[in-house]
Each structure stands twice: as structure tokens, then as C-alpha cells.
Scaffold this motif. Sequence first.
Motif, PDB file in Angstrom:
ATOM      1  N   TYR A 192       0.829  -1.204   0.000  1.00 55.03           N
ATOM      2  CA  TYR A 192       0.000   0.000   0.000  1.00 55.03           C
ATOM      3  C   TYR A 192       0.863   1.253   0.000  1.00 55.03           C
ATOM      4  O   TYR A 192       0.625   2.207  -0.749  1.00 55.03           O
ATOM      5  N   LEU A 217       2.203   2.202  -3.356  1.00 51.76           N
ATOM      6  CA  LEU A 217       1.194   2.865  -4.194  1.00 51.76           C
ATOM      7  C   LEU A 217       1.031   4.317  -3.773  1.00 51.76           C
ATOM      8  O   LEU A 217       0.944   5.217  -4.618  1.00 51.76           O
ATOM      9  N   CYS A 250      -5.930   3.974  -4.763  1.00 49.61           N
ATOM     10  CA  CYS A 250      -6.126   2.576  -4.382  1.00 49.61           C
ATOM     11  C   CYS A 250      -7.401   2.416  -3.574  1.00 49.61           C
ATOM     12  O   CYS A 250      -7.677   3.202  -2.672  1.00 49.61           O
TER      13      CYS A 250
END
Length: 684
Positions: A446, A449, A456
Amino acid sequence: MKHLLLTLGLLAGALPGARAQTRPIKQDKLLYGVAYYDEYMPYDRLDKDVAMMKATGINVVRIAESTWSTLEPQEGVFDYSHVDRVLNAMHKAGISVIIGTPTYAVPTWLARKYPAILAVTARGQNQYGVRQNMDISNPDFRRHAEAVIRALVGHVKNHPAIIGYQVDNETKAYGTAGPAVQALFVKHMQQKFPSLDVLNKAYGLDYWSNRINSWEDFPSTVGTINASLGSEFSAFQRQLVTDYLAWQAAIVREYKKPEQFVTQNFDLGWRGASYGIQPEVDHFAAAKALDVAGIDIYHPSQDQLTGTEIAFGGDLTRSMKGGQNYLVLETEAQGFPQWVPYPGQLRLQAFSHLASGANMVEYWHWSSIHNSAETYWKGLLSHDFMPSPTYDEAGTIGRDFQRLSPQLVNLKKTNKVAILFSNQALTAEGWFANGLEYNEVLRPFYDALYRQNVGCDLVDPSSPNLDQYQLLIVPMLYAAPTSLLERLNQFVQKGGHLVCTYRSGFSDENVQVRSTVQPGVLSAALGVTYSQFTAPVNVGLKGDPYHVGAKDNEVTTWMELLTPTTATVLASYDHPVWGKYAAITENRYGKGLATYVGCHTGPVLVEKIVADAVKKANLWGPTRPWPSQSSPVRASTSAARRCTTTSTTPPRPPPPPTPTAAAASCSRARPWLKTSRWPSPLGA
């Protein structure tokens, strides 16, 4: 038996009505608020507090969720004076109110009269004093909780200041595992399995003579060594939370007005701050009983402020209700002593919440507490109640929220990347951690990203439509039914790009390791097999294929010895023995592409792997000039209006610009430019 039947009745009746009546709320302005506790004040200062709130632009407060003993000082005796005076003062000032049901901290008389309400956990029975120490399935607790909810909500239901209700507070099962809960669990197992023979086989209970031959002999799960049984009990505890919140929501709905909402302040996994998926709550399931999802997000500031915790909590909460806007019901203004924000950071934080889709930012809490456990968790005001730099900065946020509300309320995001998480896998992996912790595997993907400006969502196994995404990242899906693994194969076959990590698909939904060559069903899409794994020592990736340097090219903790069947090798191990095995692969399957990461690495290497996947999913945007402070940024609202960034001057100059990923209509915020979302070619 009476306890069991009553509790089963309470649980069974919780769900249908609560969920059938949920509806998205209509919100026409941003909410900026605080939790307020007139009951905690060392002297009467309500009028002064209201005046200071108005000066700061506060337009909502949350009250009542933690003061059951003040509201009901003795059983059946209610004192509403503290609630009424706050409601009236706020309404006079034009400040809205969210009422919390006061059930997460029980009064002394209740614990004295009904000592069994204190949960029996694996460590013994909870003691009185701390909050959240009760068994939420206990019928005496439920009976009195219902009485106080009905009394409070029935008393205030017609007050014009109220815009919504929060059911309970950061609810969990609190480890409840006593005899009464174990009896409920046995009933649950009788409903799930047609016979003990089926259960014994599914859970492998012949091991160490754990076989159960009679329902009457069903042992407590507290001492179990069986991951299948232990994981199922954890799932049962999470279901207690889901049912409990739905039960409370159903009660509140009997009184609330159609325009008022029901919410809950979920929290996240904790590692000194909000960090990852909450292991004790199935957020997506529990949120079904709510009109709007709410979240508590706490994070470091000063030199440790990155914005990642804000974005993660926001992305998760927005995803709970299929992309609906959400409420930040708690976040810190000052918080821990080490979290007192630098000048400008409170603004950065507030606008970051909006950029993820929040329609409310609310601080816990208004003023710092002068006694007890949270004395040094500081509110918007310090202990002297005087204006401070943090209070003054909050005023600039409140004024900007008022001014920009038409442009910044109801921001929407349409992401093309998602991370699939699983509470089932999180719990099951915990039994065999092998040095790995689920959130410590999920978060680096995560975080990568986030740092790359890739928007996301988060999805779980209940999410119906994975095909709306171009890139799906699946970290350590240790336990999963075959049906879910087949859905992942189909996702790739239809043209999606899957990034899947080690230990995925390893066991079934009963946490029984699959007897096929790993990764089992996923081998079709991934194009690899393995039967051996080990803990790496002095292992790296051969030739530094991602160009990260020797320090960051290491493999740690876990490695699978992969043999490609149809996959292409992206990286092999650099080791005199393991060098013949693949470490990272990709495979063409149908119309799509699947990347398999068969080893644990550091965050720098993860970021390179993620960047490669984003590019191959055609979501990597062109390099662009860094935006100036006044550059317009695209915010996707219901009218697709454009707005201008309002962040303060960053405390240090930004690093050189990096390519941005065109993965969302409202893309990621940079840590130093919290209010903007970089426009992308896929923007609205």
C-alpha cells in the motif's frame, strides 16, 4: 441455558431490520468538529467553549458516548441534564450534534450487580476500571445497554441540533471467551457442520487426540493448539461485533428521523499509531448496518508525518460502503506529547482527509483531560484552555472548510487499483507467522502505491466486482476458499493484472493446508509451482534486477523455491544452493498478466515491484512538472468542479518530481502537498 437462549435470540434478531433501512446520507457541507465532554470539565465553561468553537469554525460536536454512569447513576434512574444543556447550547450557536450511544464503558452499579458482564478472556476475567471490558453478548449487559440506548435516544430524538447517531465506540469483542461464549460457539459450529465427523476431518482434530466425539465434550477454544478451530473462534468473535452493532443500529432506527444518519467509529490495527487492517472486526460486514462509515485515524506528526496513515484509513473506510464518502470521527489535534504538530501540519492533515473522500474531520477531543488514563492525550485545547498555535491553526481550517465546502464536499474517487485483504487470512497467518505479520506484509505494498501517487481501493472476499480494477494486489492470502482463488484466476484470464505474494492460497477456508503442489489453484494463473520453502540467510536477488543496491536487494524471513511451469522469471535467488530457483515471476494467462512474489523483501524492493506492475497495467502516467502552490487540481465532485489547493507552504522543498500513475480520477496526495490530488489522464 436461559443465558444461551436469550443471547441467541438477541443475536438472531439483530440483522434484517438494521440493514434493510440503511441509506446513503445527503451532505451539502463539510463538517468540522470535536468530541466534547462537558462532564469532564473541572469547572463550568460551556458558554466559553461554545464561543471558542464558533470562532474556530467548529460546526459539529459528538457527545455522550462515554458517560453511561453520568446518564444513569443508578439502575433505571436517568439524569439528562448534562446532555440537554450541551444540546441546547450547541443548537443556539448553530453547531450540530452527533449523539453516541454510551455503551462502551459500563457504570459501577452494573458491574456490581451483574459481575458476569465483565468478559472472561484467555487471561481470566476482566477487572472493572478500564473501558471496553464487557462481554457484548452477555444478556444482562444487552438488557441494560438497550435500556440506556432507548432512554437516551428516546429523550433527545426531537432535538433539532442532532444530525446523527454513533453506535458504541471502537467496538470489538474484547477477547470474550468465557463459558457462556463458548456455548454460543458450539451452537454456531452445530449450524456450520452437519456432523462431528465432518468437523473433525475439516479441522484435522485427530492430531494430538483433539478429536471431538460428542457435542457435550466440545472443549473451550482458549487452550486450543488447532489453527482451524482457533481461527474459526476468532471469526465467531468478529461476528459478535457485526451482530452487536447491527442490533444497536436497529434500536436507534426506531427513533431517529429519516434525515439523520447512523454511523460507527471503526479503528485500525495499531502499531504505536493507526497501521493496518483491524484483526478483531470485519469492517465490510459490520458497515452494512450503517448509513455512513466512520473511522478513527491516529498518526505521528512532526518529522514522522507522511500522510500514509491518513490515506490508508481513508481508502479503507471509503471502500467499506462501495466508494461512499465517510466521516473521520476521531483524529488527533495534539495527541501524544511527541505528536504536537509543527505549524502548518494540522492543515495538511485536515485536507488530506478530504482528499481521500472524508466529509467530516473531527478531533478527539476538544480539551485535554485533567484526570485518569488519557490525561496526556491532548485535545485541541491544552489543559489551561487557552488559545494555542494549534487552536489558532484550526481556525484557519474551519474558515477554509466553510469557504470551500461547495467545492470539497462529496469528493469522489474512481480507482483502477485495489488491494484485496482478508481477515480470515490475517487470523490464520497469525497461527504460523514464521516471522511475518499480515499487516507488515500488506502495508509496504500500500505504501508503495501511496508514494507513487497511485489511487487505491481496498476490497475483501465479499466484494462483488473485482473486474472494475486493472491491477489487483493480493498480499499473503494464506487461507481462502477455492472459489476465491478461482475468482483471482478469472480476474487474470479476463485481462486483469494480478500481483500475488508468498504464502497465498496455501490453506483452505478451514485453515487446512492444501495437499496439492503449491500454490494450488493459483498455479494456473501464476504459472509456478513449489513444494519447499525456507528462511533465507545471506540471500539476495541475482544481478540486482530492480537496481536497488546491495543493501535493499536482500531476501529476508521467507522464501519459496519456485519452479516456473509457464511463467517468465523476473528474479532468481543469489545463493550457491538456492540460485537455481525463481524468486519473482510473471505469467501470461488468458488476456491478463500475473506477477508472483515468492519471497519477503524490504520496502525499497517492494516499491520497484509495484512500479513495474503499475506500468504493465498501463496505469503509469507521464512525467509532469511539479505543481506550484496555486496550481489548479482536479477534484471529482458531483458537479466535477475544479478547485485550487489551499495547503500551507511546505516546511521543506519537495524532492524532484516522480512519474505519477494514472490510476484514479482523484489521485494520491503527496506527503508535503496534502490538499491536492494530481490530475491524471483517467480523471473525470
